[in-house]
Design an enzyme around this catalytic site. Structure first.
Site, mmCIF file in Angstrom:
data_model
loop_
_atom_site.group_PDB
_atom_site.id
_atom_site.type_symbol
_atom_site.label_atom_id
_atom_site.label_comp_id
_atom_site.label_asym_id
_atom_site.label_seq_id
_atom_site.Cartn_x
_atom_site.Cartn_y
_atom_site.Cartn_z
ATOM 1 C CB SER A 19 -0.914 0.011 1.227
ATOM 2 O OG SER A 19 -1.591 1.252 1.288
ATOM 3 C CE LYS A 68 -11.105 -0.770 -1.423
ATOM 4 N NZ LYS A 68 -11.032 0.057 -2.638
ATOM 5 C CG ASP A 109 -12.229 3.513 -3.613
ATOM 6 O OD1 ASP A 109 -11.141 4.037 -3.300
ATOM 7 O OD2 ASP A 109 -12.556 2.363 -3.254
#
Ligand code: ATR
Length: 276
Positions: A19, A68, A109
């Site tokens: 990440s 998620k 997002d």
């Protein structure tokens, strides 16, 4: 300087070592002189992990693959937009009078992809072709529809593509019909072009002249083969770090109320990418 007053933030996923978010958020704390730290956490047991974050007084946490969707089952509240998308990439632990924080889930997002695209084109009233039908395509597609774009979607596996297109209420375009598509923008949401398979293209190069703007969500390499080919066809291009940057800026704003200069985030992401 980490001390007794340092506020805790981080990212949960599995794996998380790849990440870039820690570099981005920690650069933001440093640039704004804020006493916060953002750490990567590989979480295997999601429910226990969330209990731990809450008990330890974390304020904000990013959520990445594979959590998620699963994380939504364990939250106290979910933002209506994240609910519609069906995925949460941001948690915010809000202090309550009784000291037990409330954990609310958000999705940034779609904001990230809209803001990235907006650097070159206002999506309102424009036609945009999305390639892909995974989680990223979902958030990007939802964002475009929110912004008032006309969305077309194509995907290697037609059944999966049609399913998402039906859900988003947008138009599915089979691969064979792509030569007929003319659109203002093209967004690749697949992993095609990502190293080590960076010699691949998600769409035939000769079709790229049918788009004014081409955006990729792949950021390693930063200039993907798609973006190179798009530039060669005269398209304006948007690299994959932009969506990451803008979704991160939206998280930071939600957690701290602060606006981070885009260059701080962009430079931190570029430096971290180059370091690898
Ligand atoms: P994410 O949640 O990150 O979007 P995903 O759910 O695995 O990831 O979705 C990946 C997307 O990339 C899918 O649309 C996939 O196409 P299929 O539905 O046909 O699998 C697409 N994809 C991945 N590798 C691909 C390849 N080599 N060529 C074309 N499409 C590819």
């Amino acid at each position: 300087m980490i001390n007794g007053r340092t506020q805790l933030f981080g990212i949960i996923g599995s794996p998380v070592e790849h990440s870039l978010s820690p570099a981005m958020h920690n650069a933001a704390f440093a640039a704004l002189g804020m006493n916060g730290v953002y750490i990567p956490m590989r979480v295997i047991d999601l429910q226990d992990g969330l209990r731990g974050l809450r008990a330890l007084g974390f304020i904000g946490v990013s959520v990445t693959v594979p959590h998620k969707v699963a994380v939504m089952a364990f939250l106290d509240a979910i933002d209506p937009v994240a609910q519609k998308i069906g995925a949460v990439n941001t948690l915010y632990f809000q202090e309550q009078p009784d000291d037990t924080p409330l954990c609310k889930g958000y999705n940034t997002d779609w904001l990230g992809s809209n803001q990235a695209l907006a650097e070159e084109i206002d999506p309102q009233g424009r036609t945009v072709l999305i390639i892909g039908a995974g989680g990223a395509a979902r958030a990007v597609g939802f964002g475009l529809l929110e912004a008032g774009a006309r969305v077309l979607l194509t995907n290697r596996t037609e059944t999966k593509g049609r399913e998402l297109a039906d859900e988003l209420n947008c138009t599915f375009v089979p691969t064979a019909d792509l030569p007929m598509v003319q659109a203002d923008a093209l967004i690749n949401t697949t992993s095609v072009g990502m190293a080590p398979l960076d010699d691949a293209l998600p769409i035939r190069a000769e079709l790229l002249g049918n788009f004014s703007v081409v955006m990729d969500i792949v950021y390693a390499p930063l200039t993907t083969k798609l973006l190179q080919a798009a530039a060669a066809h005269g398209c304006r291009t948007i690299d994959g770090l932009k969506m990451l940057q803008y979704q991160g800026a939206a998280q930071f704003k939600l957690w701290t109320g602060a606006d981070v200069p885009g260059a701080v985030l962009r430079n931190a992401l570029l430096a971290e990418l180059n370091r690898r």
